[in-house]
Design a protein around this motif. Structure first.
Motif, PDB file in Angstrom:
ATOM      1  N   TYR A 264       0.821  -1.213   0.000  1.00  0.00           N
ATOM      2  CA  TYR A 264       0.000   0.000   0.000  1.00  0.00           C
ATOM      3  C   TYR A 264       0.859   1.269   0.000  1.00  0.00           C
ATOM      4  O   TYR A 264       0.378   2.351   0.341  1.00  0.00           O
TER       5      TYR A 264
ATOM      6  N   LYS B 221      -9.637  -6.942  10.796  1.00  0.00           N
ATOM      7  CA  LYS B 221     -10.062  -5.642  11.300  1.00  0.00           C
ATOM      8  C   LYS B 221      -8.854  -4.767  11.601  1.00  0.00           C
ATOM      9  O   LYS B 221      -8.861  -3.561  11.311  1.00  0.00           O
TER      10      LYS B 221
ATOM     11  N   HIS C 155      -5.905  -4.764  10.151  1.00  0.00           N
ATOM     12  CA  HIS C 155      -5.364  -4.226   8.895  1.00  0.00           C
ATOM     13  C   HIS C 155      -6.245  -3.095   8.364  1.00  0.00           C
ATOM     14  O   HIS C 155      -5.744  -2.056   7.910  1.00  0.00           O
ATOM     15  N   LYS C 156      -7.542  -3.298   8.399  1.00  0.00           N
ATOM     16  CA  LYS C 156      -8.462  -2.286   7.883  1.00  0.00           C
ATOM     17  C   LYS C 156      -8.349  -0.983   8.665  1.00  0.00           C
ATOM     18  O   LYS C 156      -8.258   0.108   8.076  1.00  0.00           O
ATOM     19  N   GLU C 157      -8.361  -1.080   9.996  1.00  0.00           N
ATOM     20  CA  GLU C 157      -8.284   0.113  10.829  1.00  0.00           C
ATOM     21  C   GLU C 157      -6.921   0.787  10.707  1.00  0.00           C
ATOM     22  O   GLU C 157      -6.823   2.023  10.683  1.00  0.00           O
TER      23      GLU C 157
ATOM     24  N   LEU D  87      -4.774   0.709   8.088  1.00  0.00           N
ATOM     25  CA  LEU D  87      -4.654   1.388   6.796  1.00  0.00           C
ATOM     26  C   LEU D  87      -5.526   2.636   6.749  1.00  0.00           C
ATOM     27  O   LEU D  87      -5.135   3.662   6.179  1.00  0.00           O
ATOM     28  N   SER D  88      -6.696   2.569   7.341  1.00  0.00           N
ATOM     29  CA  SER D  88      -7.587   3.725   7.364  1.00  0.00           C
ATOM     30  C   SER D  88      -6.947   4.881   8.121  1.00  0.00           C
ATOM     31  O   SER D  88      -6.983   6.033   7.667  1.00  0.00           O
ATOM     32  N   PHE D  89      -6.346   4.588   9.261  1.00  0.00           N
ATOM     33  CA  PHE D  89      -5.732   5.661  10.044  1.00  0.00           C
ATOM     34  C   PHE D  89      -4.472   6.186   9.376  1.00  0.00           C
ATOM     35  O   PHE D  89      -4.233   7.394   9.343  1.00  0.00           O
TER      36      PHE D  89
ATOM     37  N   ASP E  25      -3.871   6.299   6.226  1.00  0.00           N
ATOM     38  CA  ASP E  25      -4.295   7.098   5.081  1.00  0.00           C
ATOM     39  C   ASP E  25      -4.844   8.448   5.517  1.00  0.00           C
ATOM     40  O   ASP E  25      -4.765   9.437   4.779  1.00  0.00           O
ATOM     41  N   SER E  26      -5.396   8.512   6.729  1.00  0.00           N
ATOM     42  CA  SER E  26      -5.996   9.769   7.198  1.00  0.00           C
ATOM     43  C   SER E  26      -4.964  10.853   7.430  1.00  0.00           C
ATOM     44  O   SER E  26      -5.314  12.033   7.534  1.00  0.00           O
TER      45      SER E  26
ATOM     46  N   TYR F 265      -4.935  14.190   5.561  1.00  0.00           N
ATOM     47  CA  TYR F 265      -5.874  15.254   5.884  1.00  0.00           C
ATOM     48  C   TYR F 265      -5.311  16.212   6.927  1.00  0.00           C
ATOM     49  O   TYR F 265      -5.787  17.325   7.082  1.00  0.00           O
TER      50      TYR F 265
END
Length: 278
Positions: free
Chosen positions: A47, A257, A259-261, A263-265, A267-268, A271
């Motif tokens: 990623y 879960k 991995h998902k959380e 990558l989400s953080f 990527d954030s 911002y």
């Protein structure tokens, strides 16, 4: 690619450096080594993350000096690695004791080169009970573990492994994970357990000023969930992500879960600081 970084005269720590892109630095917990992150380091480079895993002194492939196992000294080791590699905009991830060391790094070195912090089942702000903090192990319980370390370290690690995960794991995985602990230096295992017993990070929390996520298993028997609540209350603006079905090993108990959380953080971050590396 693996290599060594000199953190002080005569002491080198091992660094595993995989992939390219935005830097993620991982700090393992007691008493294992960087290989505990196998199921993250095999994915993050896909990623666009340069994944840098550090063996703390005394653990894994790093040197095993007689001294230097305080949180201050180990945080200084992390500082030397980040400085030597000239990393920018680091996403710093600390697990268990590694989370405690990451917190001390942020306070002691003013979060230099770090723009995001992820604390995973962190053994913080204190691992043992003390006035005003009735959570975690008692100091007497840690003293008993210290004694066991010097009498039967393999059994200590077996007992620790038995309370580590909340979900069923294979015997092969359990054996592999225990072997990571057996690779550690016995003296380093002892001295860092003393640091876990004695260190108090409550005053450090307010010194963290980067976006912070706290991933913590609600079934954690090693660093109980009230520790996560205390960190969330102490780190302004932090995000608490509970793992309902996880023990101390949320990175494996709820791997998908996690991995998902994660990558989400990660990527954030754009911002908060924009796409340009800082």
């Amino acid at each position: 690619m693996g290599y060594y970084v000199t953190v002080e005269k005569g002491v080198n720590v091992y660094v595993e450096d995989v992939g390219s892109g935005k830097p993620v630095v991982l700090i393992h917990g007691w008493p294992v080594n960087h290989n505990m992150f196998e199921y993250q380091t095999s994915q993050l480079p896909k990623y666009g993350y340069r994944t840098i895993s550090i063996d703390l002194r005394g653990f894994g492939k790093s040197d095993r000096p007689w001294q230097g196992y305080s949180y201050d000294r180990m945080a200084d080791d992390i500082h030397e690695v980040l400085e030597t590699l000239r990393l920018k905009n680091v996403r710093l991830i600390g697990f268990s004791m590694g989370g405690a060391i990451a917190i001390r790094y942020m306070a002691r070195h003013a979060g230099k080169r770090v723009s995001q912090l992820i604390l995973v089942d962190a053994a913080a702000p204190a691992f043992t009970q003390r006035p005003g903090f009735p959570y975690g192990f008692t100091k007497a319980e840690i003293d008993a573990l210290l004694e066991q370390n010097d009498k039967d370290r393999p059994q200590l690690l077996t007992d620790f492994g038995n309370i580590f995960f909340a979900q069923s794991i294979s015997d092969s995985f359990r054996n592999w994970f225990q072997l990571l602990g057996l690779e550690a230096d016995s003296h380093a295992t002892y001295e860092t357990l003393k640091s876990l017993r004695d260190e108090d990070l409550r005053a450090d929390l307010a010194k963290i000023h980067v976006p912070t996520a706290i991933f913590h298993g609600k079934l954690d028997k090693v660093a109980p969930y009230p520790l996560a609540i205390a960190m969330n209350e102490g780190i302004k603006g932090s995000l608490l992500v509970p793992f309902e079905h996880s023990g101390h090993g949320s990175f494996y108990d709820e791997r998908e879960k996690f991995h998902k959380e994660l990558l989400s953080f990660l990527d954030s971050l754009r911002y908060f600081v924009g796409e340009e590396e800082i």
